[in-house]
Enzyme design. Structure first.
Site, mmCIF file in Angstrom:
data_model
loop_
_atom_site.group_PDB
_atom_site.id
_atom_site.type_symbol
_atom_site.label_atom_id
_atom_site.label_comp_id
_atom_site.label_asym_id
_atom_site.label_seq_id
_atom_site.Cartn_x
_atom_site.Cartn_y
_atom_site.Cartn_z
ATOM 1 N N LYS A 132 0.823 -1.213 0.000
ATOM 2 C CA LYS A 132 0.000 0.000 0.000
ATOM 3 C C LYS A 132 0.851 1.254 0.000
ATOM 4 O O LYS A 132 0.484 2.257 -0.598
ATOM 5 C CB LYS A 132 -0.956 0.007 1.193
ATOM 6 C CG LYS A 132 -2.112 -0.952 1.010
ATOM 7 C CD LYS A 132 -3.149 -0.773 2.091
ATOM 8 C CE LYS A 132 -4.369 -1.656 1.811
ATOM 9 N NZ LYS A 132 -5.306 -1.679 2.932
ATOM 10 N N LYS A 148 -12.724 -3.857 -5.350
ATOM 11 C CA LYS A 148 -13.458 -2.619 -5.623
ATOM 12 C C LYS A 148 -12.520 -1.499 -6.033
ATOM 13 O O LYS A 148 -12.945 -0.500 -6.580
ATOM 14 C CB LYS A 148 -14.319 -2.221 -4.432
ATOM 15 C CG LYS A 148 -13.634 -2.323 -3.109
ATOM 16 C CD LYS A 148 -14.647 -2.415 -1.974
ATOM 17 C CE LYS A 148 -13.962 -2.831 -0.693
ATOM 18 N NZ LYS A 148 -14.895 -3.178 0.367
ATOM 19 N N LYS A 159 -7.033 -10.369 -8.220
ATOM 20 C CA LYS A 159 -8.210 -10.439 -7.354
ATOM 21 C C LYS A 159 -9.305 -9.457 -7.793
ATOM 22 O O LYS A 159 -9.002 -8.324 -8.170
ATOM 23 C CB LYS A 159 -7.730 -10.110 -5.931
ATOM 24 C CG LYS A 159 -8.811 -10.111 -4.877
ATOM 25 C CD LYS A 159 -8.205 -9.781 -3.519
ATOM 26 C CE LYS A 159 -9.291 -9.329 -2.561
ATOM 27 N NZ LYS A 159 -8.798 -8.880 -1.277
#
Ligand code: TRP
Length: 338
Positions: A120, A205, A202
């Site tokens: 991240k 969203k 994956k």
């Protein structure tokens, strides 16, 4: 001894609100949660992890809407506030309080090794805040407050649950047994869903390509359009083969989850079928599954009084358990009782 046997296992899990949930959230997490709440040997706590959401920048109005949407979607999918404790993390301040104590029992090096933190911070180098670094310690607080034994999570969260185990064991050894040492449980293989546009990544969203992920609240036309455009391969046979046919395998998995049939049955059903028809039927199965869910979501999201009641009851029940643990912790570390 009988009382001991009858003791229920505490299950804890959470999803952090960030935009609408996808088919992947249902297949990988929520489906499992719904099944577990009906098992009489479990005591389930399910949380909307809103404190975790602010580790990334999100406009407050949008964030507020996402949080309520997630709660209404949980309920519409079948989580039942009579069977499970459903609550918002920010409504139980013990999460933030325990996180502070656990921070002081977690080594910098341990947190720095977390794969998700590394990924991240690489993806958003402009906002590597201390909260992002501390994210797994807050997760440990979530889990340990409820003395959870089982934590159903996706593969990507396993390392965080392992850190929670380490912290729990360290605390128990340093003071005296305080926390149940939790165990991650992963859904069966095959329930991880992949992007319809990039079937080795994956379904998420936050996918750069919105056509790759189907949202639980997408209108049916949109869902059908996404399935029609789903990436397949240049072969012609519908067969499960993750390595060589990732697109088709993903669609078969989706069909099996949402039509409620086994993978083998799905494969058999589409033997000899062409890709266009297969994609169409998969889209239809998803729409048929989601129609009542979306209808229920719409009813619930309009009923703010009911949602407030659910949140209030859930937070009260969660607090009882959470403060029992927190006060034990405070006593053990040596805080003077007020
Ligand atoms: N980090 C988890 C996710 O992104 C959500 C989460 C927060 C969680 N606290 C938790 C999951 C505690 C399991 C247990 O999916």
């Amino acid at each position: 001894m009988e009382a001991e046997e009858a003791k229920k296992k505490v299950v804890f899990s959470a999803v952090k609100p960030t935009g609408s949930m996808t088919l992947g959230n249902y297949a990988g997490a929520l489906a499992n949660w719904v099944a577990m709440q009906s098992d009489p040997s479990y005591d389930c706590f399910y949380c909307v992890a809103d404190l975790h959401s602010i580790t990334v920048d999100v406009p407050p109005a949008e964030f507020r809407k996402d949080t309520l949407d997630d709660l209404a979607t949980y309920l519409a999918l079948g989580l039942n506030p009579e069977k499970s404790v459903l609550f918002l993390q920010s409504h139980v301040s013990a999460h933030a309080e325990l996180a502070w104590v656990l921070n002081c029992h977690t080594q910098f090096g341990e947190a720095r090794r977390m794969t998700q933190f590394k990924e991240k911070s690489k993806r958003a180098p402009e906002n590597v805040n201390v909260g992002l670094f501390d994210y797994p310690v807050l997760m440990a607080a979530d889990i340990l407050l409820y003395q959870a034994e089982l934590v159903p999570v996706g593969q990507d969260q396993k390392q965080h649950v392992e850190l929670a185990r380490t912290i729990a064991q360290r605390f128990n050894n340093k003071y005296s047994p305080t926390f149940t040492v939790p165990e991650p449980i992963m859904p069966k293989v095959g329930t991880k869903l992949y992007s319809l546009q990039n079937p080795t990544a994956k379904m998420s969203k936050t996918d750069e390509n919105p056509a790759g992920s189907v949202l639980l609240l997408d209108p049916p036309e949109e869902i059908m359009r996404k399935f029609k455009r789903a990436v397949t391969d240049s072969d012609t046979c519908v067969k499960f083969d993750r390595a060589n046919k990732p697109g088709i395998s993903n669609l078969l998995t989706i069909y099996s989850v949402f039509a409620g049939v086994s993978l083998a049955a799905a494969e058999k059903e589409f033997q000899g079928s062409d890709y266009a028809a297969f994609k169409q039927r998969t889209g239809e199965a998803v729409c048929a599954f989601l129609a009542p869910v979306q209808k229920e979501y719409k009813r619930l999201i309009a009923d703010k009084a009911y949602l407030s009641q659910v949140m209030k009851d859930g937070a009260e029940r969660a607090r009882r358990m959470a403060y029992k643990t927190l006060s034990k912790v405070y006593r053990k570390v040596g805080f003077v009782q007020p």
